[in-house]
Design a protein around this motif. Structure first.
Motif, PDB file in Angstrom:
ATOM      1  N   LEU A 114       0.843  -1.001  -0.017  1.00 42.13           N
ATOM      2  CA  LEU A 114      -0.149  -0.065  -0.004  1.00 42.13           C
ATOM      3  C   LEU A 114       0.746   1.103   0.047  1.00 42.13           C
ATOM      4  O   LEU A 114       0.503   2.459  -0.588  1.00 42.13           O
ATOM      5  CB  LEU A 114      -0.773  -0.105   1.389  1.00 42.13           C
ATOM      6  N   ARG A 115       1.838   1.403   0.925  1.00 36.66           N
ATOM      7  CA  ARG A 115       2.845   2.453   0.966  1.00 36.66           C
ATOM      8  C   ARG A 115       3.464   2.696  -0.511  1.00 36.66           C
ATOM      9  O   ARG A 115       3.633   3.572  -1.007  1.00 36.66           O
ATOM     10  CB  ARG A 115       3.893   2.061   1.723  1.00 36.66           C
ATOM     11  N   ARG A 116       3.633   1.367  -1.342  1.00 36.75           N
ATOM     12  CA  ARG A 116       4.397   1.728  -2.603  1.00 36.75           C
ATOM     13  C   ARG A 116       3.337   2.317  -3.574  1.00 36.75           C
ATOM     14  O   ARG A 116       3.594   3.036  -4.621  1.00 36.75           O
ATOM     15  CB  ARG A 116       4.759   0.305  -3.052  1.00 36.75           C
ATOM     16  N   VAL A 117       1.845   1.900  -3.543  1.00 31.29           N
ATOM     17  CA  VAL A 117       1.095   2.421  -4.071  1.00 31.29           C
ATOM     18  C   VAL A 117       0.808   4.210  -4.083  1.00 31.29           C
ATOM     19  O   VAL A 117       0.862   4.736  -4.774  1.00 31.29           O
ATOM     20  CB  VAL A 117      -0.401   1.996  -3.557  1.00 31.29           C
ATOM     21  N   GLY A 118       1.103   4.348  -2.559  1.00 25.48           N
ATOM     22  CA  GLY A 118       1.153   5.853  -2.242  1.00 25.48           C
ATOM     23  C   GLY A 118       2.612   6.558  -2.898  1.00 25.48           C
ATOM     24  O   GLY A 118       2.512   7.705  -3.497  1.00 25.48           O
ATOM     25  N   GLU A 119       3.511   5.719  -3.205  1.00 30.02           N
ATOM     26  CA  GLU A 119       4.695   6.762  -3.920  1.00 30.02           C
ATOM     27  C   GLU A 119       4.439   6.795  -4.999  1.00 30.02           C
ATOM     28  O   GLU A 119       4.619   7.655  -5.644  1.00 30.02           O
ATOM     29  CB  GLU A 119       5.961   5.523  -3.644  1.00 30.02           C
ATOM     30  N   VAL A 120       3.795   5.757  -5.777  1.00 35.78           N
ATOM     31  CA  VAL A 120       3.431   5.891  -7.452  1.00 35.78           C
ATOM     32  C   VAL A 120       2.525   6.878  -7.453  1.00 35.78           C
ATOM     33  O   VAL A 120       2.901   7.727  -8.375  1.00 35.78           O
ATOM     34  CB  VAL A 120       3.046   4.228  -7.689  1.00 35.78           C
ATOM     35  N   LEU A 121       1.353   6.946  -6.758  1.00 39.51           N
ATOM     36  CA  LEU A 121       0.464   8.134  -7.394  1.00 39.51           C
ATOM     37  C   LEU A 121       0.757   9.350  -6.627  1.00 39.51           C
ATOM     38  O   LEU A 121       0.488  10.518  -7.410  1.00 39.51           O
ATOM     39  CB  LEU A 121      -0.863   7.645  -6.275  1.00 39.51           C
ATOM     40  N   GLY A 122       1.705   9.417  -5.678  1.00 39.22           N
ATOM     41  CA  GLY A 122       2.145  10.741  -5.246  1.00 39.22           C
ATOM     42  C   GLY A 122       3.231  11.344  -6.322  1.00 39.22           C
ATOM     43  O   GLY A 122       3.182  12.665  -6.378  1.00 39.22           O
ATOM     44  N   ASN A 151       8.526   1.362 -10.289  1.00 42.86           N
ATOM     45  CA  ASN A 151       8.524   0.961  -9.016  1.00 42.86           C
ATOM     46  C   ASN A 151       9.234  -0.348  -8.827  1.00 42.86           C
ATOM     47  O   ASN A 151       9.674  -0.856  -7.849  1.00 42.86           O
ATOM     48  CB  ASN A 151       7.142   1.344  -8.363  1.00 42.86           C
ATOM     49  N   ASN A 152       8.284  -1.177  -9.558  1.00 43.80           N
ATOM     50  CA  ASN A 152       8.732  -2.708  -9.770  1.00 43.80           C
ATOM     51  C   ASN A 152       9.985  -2.900  -9.974  1.00 43.80           C
ATOM     52  O   ASN A 152      10.893  -3.893  -9.234  1.00 43.80           O
ATOM     53  CB  ASN A 152       7.742  -3.403 -10.507  1.00 43.80           C
ATOM     54  N   GLN A 153      10.671  -2.198 -10.595  1.00 41.99           N
ATOM     55  CA  GLN A 153      12.143  -2.333 -11.139  1.00 41.99           C
ATOM     56  C   GLN A 153      13.096  -1.920  -9.901  1.00 41.99           C
ATOM     57  O   GLN A 153      14.065  -2.603  -9.594  1.00 41.99           O
ATOM     58  CB  GLN A 153      12.476  -1.639 -12.341  1.00 41.99           C
ATOM     59  N   PHE A 154      12.558  -0.807  -9.206  1.00 37.91           N
ATOM     60  CA  PHE A 154      13.261  -0.556  -7.954  1.00 37.91           C
ATOM     61  C   PHE A 154      13.298  -1.602  -7.165  1.00 37.91           C
ATOM     62  O   PHE A 154      14.274  -1.854  -6.229  1.00 37.91           O
ATOM     63  CB  PHE A 154      12.947   1.015  -7.535  1.00 37.91           C
ATOM     64  N   TYR A 155      12.003  -2.075  -6.694  1.00 35.95           N
ATOM     65  CA  TYR A 155      11.806  -3.116  -5.604  1.00 35.95           C
ATOM     66  C   TYR A 155      12.100  -4.567  -6.091  1.00 35.95           C
ATOM     67  O   TYR A 155      11.923  -5.535  -5.290  1.00 35.95           O
ATOM     68  CB  TYR A 155      10.294  -2.870  -4.995  1.00 35.95           C
ATOM     69  N   ALA A 156      12.490  -4.799  -7.426  1.00 35.52           N
ATOM     70  CA  ALA A 156      13.012  -6.091  -7.637  1.00 35.52           C
ATOM     71  C   ALA A 156      13.768  -6.751  -6.771  1.00 35.52           C
ATOM     72  O   ALA A 156      14.988  -6.265  -6.508  1.00 35.52           O
ATOM     73  CB  ALA A 156      13.415  -6.196  -9.298  1.00 35.52           C
ATOM     74  N   ILE A 170       0.685   6.715 -14.521  1.00 33.94           N
ATOM     75  CA  ILE A 170       0.539   5.961 -13.324  1.00 33.94           C
ATOM     76  C   ILE A 170       1.207   4.513 -13.590  1.00 33.94           C
ATOM     77  O   ILE A 170       2.047   4.058 -13.006  1.00 33.94           O
ATOM     78  CB  ILE A 170      -0.727   5.964 -12.729  1.00 33.94           C
ATOM     79  N   LEU A 171       0.801   4.035 -14.785  1.00 32.83           N
ATOM     80  CA  LEU A 171       1.355   2.653 -15.151  1.00 32.83           C
ATOM     81  C   LEU A 171       2.823   2.802 -15.271  1.00 32.83           C
ATOM     82  O   LEU A 171       3.515   1.786 -15.021  1.00 32.83           O
ATOM     83  CB  LEU A 171       0.563   2.207 -16.396  1.00 32.83           C
ATOM     84  N   SER A 172       3.295   3.853 -15.921  1.00 29.79           N
ATOM     85  CA  SER A 172       4.663   4.024 -16.199  1.00 29.79           C
ATOM     86  C   SER A 172       5.433   3.905 -14.763  1.00 29.79           C
ATOM     87  O   SER A 172       6.589   3.173 -14.770  1.00 29.79           O
ATOM     88  CB  SER A 172       5.107   5.190 -17.049  1.00 29.79           C
ATOM     89  N   MET A 173       4.863   4.636 -13.920  1.00 28.75           N
ATOM     90  CA  MET A 173       5.536   4.860 -12.692  1.00 28.75           C
ATOM     91  C   MET A 173       5.651   3.513 -11.823  1.00 28.75           C
ATOM     92  O   MET A 173       6.344   2.974 -11.394  1.00 28.75           O
ATOM     93  CB  MET A 173       4.811   5.795 -11.888  1.00 28.75           C
TER      94      MET A 173
END
Length: 485
Positions: free
Chosen positions: A379-387, A430-435, A423-426
């Motif tokens: 959920l925090r990662r969603v916040g990072e993306v949308l923010g 995000n997934n690359q960063f957290y891989a 959003i989808l690009s972000m």
């Protein structure tokens, strides 16, 4: 009645204490000390205080008047003379040395303020005059001493001094910042433009903003207290006043404009919240109270300004306001803000308004398999993306457990699509960063809808929700799992 009798009556009835004395013994004592080589009488007497007593013993009182008996609470002259040790005592020693030194130097008239005591124990502040009478300059055989009782005056002066010291202590040690200022030059500037026929002062300030700066420059700071120096990080009053332009700047221009408008309207007592800056650059939120002292309303030449630091309170209020409209976990806006913004857009637009309805895919599975801490991390990662992906005036909000929404004012379908793509690009970034850090990639289901002026925004929300659920179903079909609500 003879002239001699007249003088005796005048002596007895004089309204001040009169003493007729014989100082010849003192003169002989001085002559002996001079012969012994004494040059500095004051030092000689201070070296041995018993010598002062010897000087006093050499004086002979011949007569006192009725006022003397009344002042010193003596029944008669015999009682007075028998108790001279009770009259001349205590804190009069230094004064006696001064008087003796003046006589030593040849002065025929000596004046001094000293202390005596009445026989009933009262302390008497007296103005003393010692006059060697004409014809007795050589022997000092006749000396007239007058004592004027100034106890009431000295007591009043002492009380005024104590009151002033008390007030000064209250000022200097006050727990709030205090400024004593002179606004008389500001009053003259206001009176001048009023005399020139200016009636709409608010418009005048908008047309002539330099007038505000001029008024600020004309304020004269008379004094500040210790708390002021601490609050504004100044080592001294001089340091503060030399850097006053660093204290009153930026937002202060607008608040001082309001202050001038109140003064123009006759409000000589004011309070408002303002912003100042300390000399180390820190912003200070301040509650200011301004008061022209009552006895100075004609000139405004004495003004008391108190400043209370409310920075901590303002930060607390801002944080509470933040909590009231933000989701703590994701740092996005919360459902309360979302509802308020939705109502505002329904009433006022601007149109068209687009809506993104967003849901985090797989949250329940993550919670079941890895625990709620892992779910919260997603959920925090969603916040990072949308923010990062959503820009003002649009605001992303968390409206439920795994549900999010973005309201896009003044945005058509194409604009909503651009935001969705961002959003989808972000999400991919995000997934690359957290891989490698998380076993679960982030996946969002997004539905869009646009509402034109005159259409129902509620209907657009329903369309966006349906679109989101369709996207969610596609995601689960692709994963080969049953969607669980």
């Amino acid at each position: 009645m003879s002239l001699s009798t007249d003088f005796e009556s005048m002596f007895d009835l004089a309204p001040v204490s009169l003493w007729l004395e014989d100082y010849s013994g003192l003169r002989q004592l001085f002559d002996r000390w001079r012969a012994e080589g004494v040059e500095d009488l004051a030092a000689y007497l201070k070296a041995d205080r018993q010598r002062v007593g010897a000087c006093m013993a050499a004086l002979k009182v011949l007569r006192v008047n009725e006022t003397t008996l009344r002042v010193f609470a003596a029944a008669d002259q015999d009682e007075l003379l028998a108790n001279l040790g009770r009259i001349f005592r205590g804190d009069m020693a230094d004064g006696v040395i001064y008087e003796l030194e003046q006589l030593w130097r040849g002065e025929l008239l000596v004046e001094n303020q000293t202390v005596n005591y009445a026989l009933d124990g009262r302390r008497l502040d007296v103005q003393l005059r010692v006059r060697i009478l004409p014809g007795h300059e050589g022997s000092w055989g006749r000396v007239l001493v007058s004592l004027d009782d100034i106890t009431a005056r000295v007591t009043a002066e002492r009380e005024r001094a104590q009151s002033s010291q008390y007030a000064s202590g209250l000022f200097d040690h006050s727990p709030v910042s205090l400024w004593v200022e002179d606004f008389s030059a500001v009053k003259r500037l206001l009176d001048d433009i009023r005399a020139r026929g200016i009636s709409d002062f608010n418009t005048f300030l908008k047309v002539h903003p330099e007038f505000i700066t001029r008024c600020i420059q004309e304020i004269r700071v008379i004094d500040v207290n210790r708390e002021t120096l601490r609050m504004f990080a100044a080592d001294s009053r001089k340091m503060l006043l030399e850097n006053i332009s660093r204290v009153f700047r930026d937002e202060m221009q607008d608040s001082f404009s309001e202050q001038l408008q109140d003064l123009w309207a006759g409000k000589t007592q004011q309070h408002r919240e303002v912003i100042n800056y300390s000399l180390n650059g820190e912003l200070i939120n301040i509650h200011m109270q301004f008061s022209v002292l009552e006895d100075h309303l004609a000139e405004w030449d004495l003004v008391l300004v108190s400043l209370m630091d409310i920075t901590a309170r303002k930060k607390a209020e801002a944080y509470l306001e933040y909590l009231g409209k933000h989701d703590v976990l994701t740092q996005l806006r919360n459902r309360t803000f979302y509802t308020e913004e939705l109502n505002r857009l329904t009433r006022k637009g601007p149109w068209p308004v687009s809506v993104l309805s967003i849901d985090l895919n797989g949250l329940k599975q993550i919670n079941d398999d890895a625990g709620h801490a892992a779910g919260d991390a997603m959920l925090r990662r969603v916040g990072e993306v949308l923010g990062k992906a959503v820009e003002a005036p649009a605001w992303p909000a968390r409206v439920g457990g795994d549900e999010f929404a973005v309201l896009l004012p003044a945005t058509d379908e194409r604009g909503a699509q651009v935001t969705c793509e961002r959003i989808l690009s972000m999400v991919d970034l995000n997934n690359q960063f957290y891989a490698g850090r998380s076993g679960q990639p982030l996946s969002l289901a997004i539905g869009m809808a646009t509402c034109e002026f005159g259409d129902s925004l509620e209907s657009a929300l329903l369309r966006a929700d349906k679109a989101m659920y369709r996207a969610k179903a596609v995601h689960y079909d692709a994963q080969g799992v049953e969607r669980r609500r």
